[in-house]
Design a protein around this motif. Sequence first.
Motif, PDB file in Angstrom:
ATOM      1  N   ASP A 292      10.311 -35.402  10.643  1.00 55.37           N
ATOM      2  CA  ASP A 292       9.266 -35.606  11.637  1.00 55.37           C
ATOM      3  C   ASP A 292       9.009 -37.100  11.808  1.00 55.37           C
ATOM      4  O   ASP A 292       9.770 -37.936  11.305  1.00 55.37           O
ATOM      5  N   CYS A 293       7.942 -37.438  12.496  1.00 55.61           N
ATOM      6  CA  CYS A 293       7.672 -38.836  12.859  1.00 55.61           C
ATOM      7  C   CYS A 293       7.632 -39.766  11.650  1.00 55.61           C
ATOM      8  O   CYS A 293       8.184 -40.873  11.675  1.00 55.61           O
ATOM      9  N   VAL A 294       6.945 -39.324  10.583  1.00 54.13           N
ATOM     10  CA  VAL A 294       6.709 -40.234   9.466  1.00 54.13           C
ATOM     11  C   VAL A 294       7.935 -40.452   8.593  1.00 54.13           C
ATOM     12  O   VAL A 294       7.902 -41.273   7.677  1.00 54.13           O
ATOM     13  N   ASP A 295       9.017 -39.743   8.859  1.00 51.19           N
ATOM     14  CA  ASP A 295      10.242 -40.049   8.125  1.00 51.19           C
ATOM     15  C   ASP A 295      10.786 -41.417   8.522  1.00 51.19           C
ATOM     16  O   ASP A 295      11.520 -42.042   7.757  1.00 51.19           O
ATOM     17  N   CYS A 296      10.438 -41.877   9.714  1.00 49.35           N
ATOM     18  CA  CYS A 296      10.780 -43.241  10.136  1.00 49.35           C
ATOM     19  C   CYS A 296       9.534 -44.115  10.204  1.00 49.35           C
ATOM     20  O   CYS A 296       9.521 -45.234   9.707  1.00 49.35           O
ATOM     21  N   HIS A 297       8.481 -43.578  10.828  1.00 51.15           N
ATOM     22  CA  HIS A 297       7.224 -44.329  10.956  1.00 51.15           C
ATOM     23  C   HIS A 297       6.388 -44.119   9.691  1.00 51.15           C
ATOM     24  O   HIS A 297       5.296 -43.550   9.733  1.00 51.15           O
ATOM     25  N   ASN A 298       6.911 -44.575   8.577  1.00 47.24           N
ATOM     26  CA  ASN A 298       6.251 -44.319   7.295  1.00 47.24           C
ATOM     27  C   ASN A 298       5.317 -45.437   6.861  1.00 47.24           C
ATOM     28  O   ASN A 298       4.683 -45.338   5.819  1.00 47.24           O
ATOM     29  N   ARG A 299       5.224 -46.516   7.651  1.00 46.43           N
ATOM     30  CA  ARG A 299       4.331 -47.620   7.314  1.00 46.43           C
ATOM     31  C   ARG A 299       3.426 -47.915   8.507  1.00 46.43           C
ATOM     32  O   ARG A 299       3.531 -48.966   9.151  1.00 46.43           O
TER      33      ARG A 299
ATOM     34  N   ILE B 157      11.514 -47.954   9.527  1.00 46.22           N
ATOM     35  CA  ILE B 157      11.795 -48.269  10.927  1.00 46.22           C
ATOM     36  C   ILE B 157      12.987 -49.231  10.987  1.00 46.22           C
ATOM     37  O   ILE B 157      12.971 -50.291  10.368  1.00 46.22           O
ATOM     38  N   GLY B 158      14.006 -48.861  11.728  1.00 49.50           N
ATOM     39  CA  GLY B 158      15.168 -49.733  11.856  1.00 49.50           C
ATOM     40  C   GLY B 158      16.024 -49.721  10.600  1.00 49.50           C
ATOM     41  O   GLY B 158      15.995 -48.788   9.796  1.00 49.50           O
ATOM     42  N   HIS B 159      16.784 -50.801  10.414  1.00 49.07           N
ATOM     43  CA  HIS B 159      17.708 -50.846   9.277  1.00 49.07           C
ATOM     44  C   HIS B 159      18.020 -52.282   8.878  1.00 49.07           C
ATOM     45  O   HIS B 159      19.098 -52.573   8.368  1.00 49.07           O
ATOM     46  N   PHE B 160      17.068 -53.188   9.116  1.00 45.82           N
ATOM     47  CA  PHE B 160      17.348 -54.603   8.890  1.00 45.82           C
ATOM     48  C   PHE B 160      17.106 -55.008   7.439  1.00 45.82           C
ATOM     49  O   PHE B 160      17.998 -55.524   6.765  1.00 45.82           O
ATOM     50  N   TYR B 161      15.889 -54.770   6.948  1.00 45.07           N
ATOM     51  CA  TYR B 161      15.548 -55.156   5.582  1.00 45.07           C
ATOM     52  C   TYR B 161      15.670 -53.989   4.598  1.00 45.07           C
ATOM     53  O   TYR B 161      15.793 -54.201   3.391  1.00 45.07           O
TER      54      TYR B 161
END
Length: 245
Positions: free
Chosen positions: A59-66, A169-173
């Motif tokens: 769901d959303c918080v699997d990426c938007h976890n912060r 979110i993303g994959h940079f850091y």
Amino acid sequence: IHWHMNISNQINYVAADEKRQIIPYIHVKDMQGRVTEYFAKDSPLTPDQIAKAPRHRMDCVDCHNRPTHIYVPPDLAVDQSLLARRLDATLPFLKQQAVTALTGKYETGDEAMQGIAKTISEFYESKYPEIGKTKQLEIRNAVDELQRIYRSTTFPEMKLDWKTHPNNIGHFYFNGCFRCHDGQHVSPEGKVVRKDCDICHTVLGQQEGAVSMASISGTTFQHPVDLGDLSAVNCSDCHTGGTGP
């Protein structure tokens, strides 16, 4: 990207760790009811353990976890301060020294404040003595700003800093998207969860010196440094928030 949590699709997964950073198994059910299972090649769990493990519906918080309490990495925090002109960009090698000071090993906040001031002041006094004399105010302001950044992102007494809680979110850091999109999750039929940039990104243009490479239909992403096969590395392998590998 929001296809992942569209109610027409169902993605369930198994995590091997509490922070859900290691995902050995993915179960995808599409709009037509077709199911595809993906297994990580380097899974730390056995098939039997995966079968018995709890499954999480994506769901959303699997990426938007912060959503809040976002602690910015040192190099990004310095970039933001330079952009906002809270740091004087005319000071030579300021970003390099700022990130070095922010990523130093400090046992307490007070030690960090002293260490940051010492790192910045001594650098200009020893390497650029004339600037150290003529731009004392700018150097002092830089120290104040870096101390502010440190106080808002790192808490040594609590053993907590910007790396403590991964931001997916993303994959940079952090691995983020690459927890699944790593090219290593494969179905029994041979389908792969791809890692290609153009799955999510459309690169309209990049700049190489004075040569523009703009393309409305999109162009292949070119890393500033030739790393060979980009699918073989993660951004976070080099982008650590500090001064580099």
